[in-house]
Design a protein around this motif. Structure first.
Motif, short mmCIF file in Angstrom:
data_model
loop_
_atom_site.label_atom_id
_atom_site.label_comp_id
_atom_site.label_asym_id
_atom_site.label_seq_id
_atom_site.Cartn_x
_atom_site.Cartn_y
_atom_site.Cartn_z
N LEU A 7 0.81 -1.22 0.00
CA LEU A 7 0.00 0.00 0.00
C LEU A 7 0.84 1.26 0.00
O LEU A 7 0.43 2.29 -0.53
CB LEU A 7 -0.93 0.01 1.22
CG LEU A 7 -2.18 -0.87 1.09
CD1 LEU A 7 -2.97 -0.82 2.39
CD2 LEU A 7 -3.04 -0.40 -0.05
N ARG A 8 2.04 1.21 0.56
CA ARG A 8 2.86 2.42 0.61
C ARG A 8 3.20 2.90 -0.79
O ARG A 8 3.20 4.10 -1.07
CB ARG A 8 4.14 2.16 1.40
CG ARG A 8 3.91 2.04 2.90
CD ARG A 8 5.18 1.64 3.60
NE ARG A 8 5.66 0.34 3.13
CZ ARG A 8 6.78 -0.23 3.53
NH1 ARG A 8 7.56 0.37 4.40
NH2 ARG A 8 7.15 -1.41 3.07
N GLU A 9 3.49 1.96 -1.69
CA GLU A 9 3.83 2.36 -3.05
C GLU A 9 2.59 2.81 -3.81
O GLU A 9 2.60 3.79 -4.54
CB GLU A 9 4.51 1.21 -3.80
CG GLU A 9 4.85 1.59 -5.23
CD GLU A 9 6.08 0.88 -5.76
OE1 GLU A 9 6.46 1.17 -6.89
OE2 GLU A 9 6.65 0.06 -5.03
N ALA A 44 -11.15 -3.75 -9.07
CA ALA A 44 -11.79 -3.44 -7.79
C ALA A 44 -10.87 -2.58 -6.92
O ALA A 44 -11.33 -1.67 -6.22
CB ALA A 44 -12.17 -4.73 -7.06
N ILE A 45 -9.57 -2.85 -6.97
CA ILE A 45 -8.61 -2.04 -6.22
C ILE A 45 -8.60 -0.61 -6.75
O ILE A 45 -8.59 0.36 -5.99
CB ILE A 45 -7.20 -2.67 -6.29
CG1 ILE A 45 -7.17 -3.98 -5.50
CG2 ILE A 45 -6.15 -1.70 -5.73
CD1 ILE A 45 -5.87 -4.75 -5.63
N LEU A 46 -8.60 -0.47 -8.07
CA LEU A 46 -8.63 0.88 -8.66
C LEU A 46 -9.87 1.64 -8.21
O LEU A 46 -9.80 2.82 -7.84
CB LEU A 46 -8.61 0.79 -10.19
CG LEU A 46 -7.35 0.20 -10.84
CD1 LEU A 46 -7.51 0.17 -12.36
CD2 LEU A 46 -6.12 1.00 -10.46
N ARG A 47 -11.00 0.96 -8.22
CA ARG A 47 -12.24 1.62 -7.79
C ARG A 47 -12.19 1.99 -6.32
O ARG A 47 -12.71 3.03 -5.90
CB ARG A 47 -13.44 0.71 -8.06
CG ARG A 47 -13.77 0.55 -9.53
CD ARG A 47 -14.25 1.87 -10.17
NE ARG A 47 -15.40 2.41 -9.47
CZ ARG A 47 -15.42 3.57 -8.84
NH1 ARG A 47 -14.33 4.34 -8.79
NH2 ARG A 47 -16.51 3.98 -8.24
N MET A 109 -16.67 -9.21 -7.62
CA MET A 109 -15.84 -8.28 -6.84
C MET A 109 -16.68 -7.21 -6.15
O MET A 109 -16.16 -6.21 -5.68
CB MET A 109 -14.80 -7.61 -7.75
CG MET A 109 -13.86 -8.60 -8.41
SD MET A 109 -12.95 -9.57 -7.20
CE MET A 109 -12.57 -11.03 -8.19
N ASP A 110 -18.01 -7.45 -6.13
CA ASP A 110 -18.94 -6.53 -5.48
C ASP A 110 -18.92 -5.16 -6.15
O ASP A 110 -19.06 -4.13 -5.49
CB ASP A 110 -18.62 -6.40 -3.99
CG ASP A 110 -19.81 -5.89 -3.18
OD1 ASP A 110 -20.95 -6.10 -3.64
OD2 ASP A 110 -19.60 -5.25 -2.14
N LEU A 111 -18.72 -5.15 -7.46
CA LEU A 111 -18.76 -3.91 -8.23
C LEU A 111 -20.01 -3.92 -9.11
O LEU A 111 -20.41 -4.96 -9.62
CB LEU A 111 -17.53 -3.79 -9.12
CG LEU A 111 -16.18 -3.62 -8.44
CD1 LEU A 111 -15.07 -3.63 -9.49
CD2 LEU A 111 -16.12 -2.35 -7.61
N LEU A 258 -1.57 -5.20 -14.36
CA LEU A 258 -2.26 -3.92 -14.40
C LEU A 258 -1.77 -3.00 -13.29
O LEU A 258 -1.43 -1.83 -13.52
CB LEU A 258 -3.77 -4.13 -14.30
CG LEU A 258 -4.65 -2.88 -14.31
CD1 LEU A 258 -4.39 -2.05 -15.56
CD2 LEU A 258 -6.12 -3.27 -14.22
N LEU A 259 -1.71 -3.50 -12.07
CA LEU A 259 -1.25 -2.68 -10.94
C LEU A 259 0.22 -2.33 -11.07
O LEU A 259 0.64 -1.21 -10.75
CB LEU A 259 -1.50 -3.41 -9.62
CG LEU A 259 -2.96 -3.68 -9.25
CD1 LEU A 259 -3.05 -4.32 -7.87
CD2 LEU A 259 -3.80 -2.41 -9.30
#
Length: 426
Positions: A7-9, A44-47, A109-111, A258-259
């Motif tokens: 998460l820091r990056e 989902a992380i991007l959102r 992903m609950d999106l 992607l990340l």
């Protein structure tokens, strides 16, 4: 490679992308791959980081599979070329299936996601005397519809199809649709997810290019690009010219691809940018007077080999310049030796008043990228006073005159300067 789920990056980049739009173009083959679930998780992380996402999918892989099962010979599978009525029907069925798979993936992903008819199209018409039948061309994007969806936390999913005002459907190329959507929504990034790791030249992955370098690669007869990557590179250049600042081509089958591309400086694929080094451009004959004046400063201190104005003019196509407020303050040149797969970084010079601002490093990086695009495997330079600079800042190592191409070695021997030869493997 380190785990980019740190998460820091990730949080280092969040302020730059929060509430901005990413348009992600997914090839149909990626939707069918084992990595599809990971991609949905990445989205989902991007959102979760308040990054707006619009998905545009292709269906070429599914069209091919479905056509084979239905014993239909498609006139085209990717929306480029003629689309006959049978191919249009297969394309509609295939696109519906891909859309449903994406919507199911988002739901896992609950999106929230929904299919959209935001792409307004018209017939491509008759091109070079050939009726394209049901192949279409994007007329406009209904940005109001897409903006409303994004405002309500809905991920729009767009197909490689478009409708006209009469309700007729046309087959489109998904990469072209993605570019138009990115332009219409003022997207900060356009990301192509393909089955290739990015743009490669002679087997080497090119990490980044500006638009002029990408155009140079496309024009090169020896580029060796496959059809899909060449098409994506062409669309990336078009997107950049339309105002999309960052376009990525990455392997959609790579876990965390992607990340890793979005949340790191190195990335994993190819970045095409409007101008990473915003003040660097190829020199033109109009720059000759200013360029010669700058180089003359280096020649007077014996940092650079003496060159006449006429000699610089003859090689002007090899020079590039760094501008600040429309004034040339630094420069360099790249002389290719294609037979030896080598290139020379020459005439690297920064004016005294703009030293220690990192311009020299950016010029070296620019030259490296350009050398790779031209097919060079080794970059070399000669220096009498800046040897440590090239080693410490540029990553060069010490070489010998025997490492020079024969034509360059002859010039080296005649000069009598006994410059240090420096090498860098590309």
């Amino acid at each position: 490679m380190k785990q980019l789920t740190d998460l820091r990056e990730i949080l280092h980049y969040v302020p730059r992308f929060r509430d901005r739009v990413f348009v992600i173009a997914i090839d149909g083959s990626i939707v069918a791959s084992d990595n599809f679930t990971n991609l949905m998780r990445d989205i989902a992380i991007l959102r979760s980081l308040s990054i707006e996402v619009v998905l545009v999918h292709g269906a070429a892989w599914q069209v091919t599979q479905l056509a084979e099962r239905l014993s239909v010979t498609p006139s085209s599978v990717d929306g480029i070329g003629i689309t006959d009525s049978a191919t249009l029907e297969v394309s509609q069925l295939a696109a519906m299936r891909v859309t449903q798979e994406i919507l199911e993936g988002l739901a896992q992903m609950d999106l929230r996601g929904t299919a959209s008819n935001a792409v307004v199209a018209h017939p491509a018409g008759i091109l070079r005397g050939v009726d394209q039948q049901w192949t279409g061309k994007v007329e406009r994007i209904d940005t109001g519809m897409l903006t409303l969806m994004l405002k309500h936390d809905i991920v729009p999913v767009l197909t490689p199809l478009g409708c006209d005002g009469e309700g007729r459907t046309y087959r489109l190329n998904s990469d072209t649709v993605a570019v138009e959507v990115a332009k219409a929504l003022n997207a900060v990034k356009l990301i192509f997810l393909s089955s290739e790791p990015g743009v490669r030249r002679n087997g080497t992955l090119i990490r980044q290019m500006n638009t002029s370098e990408a155009e140079l690669l496309l024009k090169s007869e020896r580029s060796g690009l496959n059809v899909d990557i060449a098409s994506k590179l062409e669309q990336a250049i078009r997107a950049a010219k339309l105002g999309v600042q960052r376009i990525h081509i990455i392997d959609g089958q790579s876990q965390e691809g992607l990340l890793a591309e979005v949340f790191s400086n190195e990335g994993v694929g190819t970045l095409i940018h409007t101008n990473e080094y915003q003040s660097i451009r190829q020199a033109t004959k109009r720059d000759l007077l200013a360029l010669y004046g700058l180089l003359k400063q280096g020649m007077e201190t014996d940092e650079l080999l003496h060159r006449s104005r006429a000699e610089i003019e003859r090689q002007i196509q090899d020079f590039f310049v760094f501008e600040t407020d429309h004034h040339i303050v630094a420069c360099g040149a790249l002389h290719p030796y294609p037979q030896e797969q080598k290139a020379e970084l020459a005439c690297l010079y920064v004016s005294e008043r703009t030293e220690n601002q990192g311009m020299g490093v950016k010029l070296m990086q620019y030259a490296e990228n350009r050398a790779r695009i031209l097919g060079a495997k080794t970059l070399f330079c000669l220096s009498t006073q800046a040897i440590n600079y090239f080693v410490s800042k540029g990553g060069f190592t010490l070489g010998t005159p025997d490492d020079l191409p024969p034509a360059r070695r002859a010039v080296y021997d005649r000069s009598g300067r006994k410059s240090q030869v420096l090498l860098k493997s590309l």
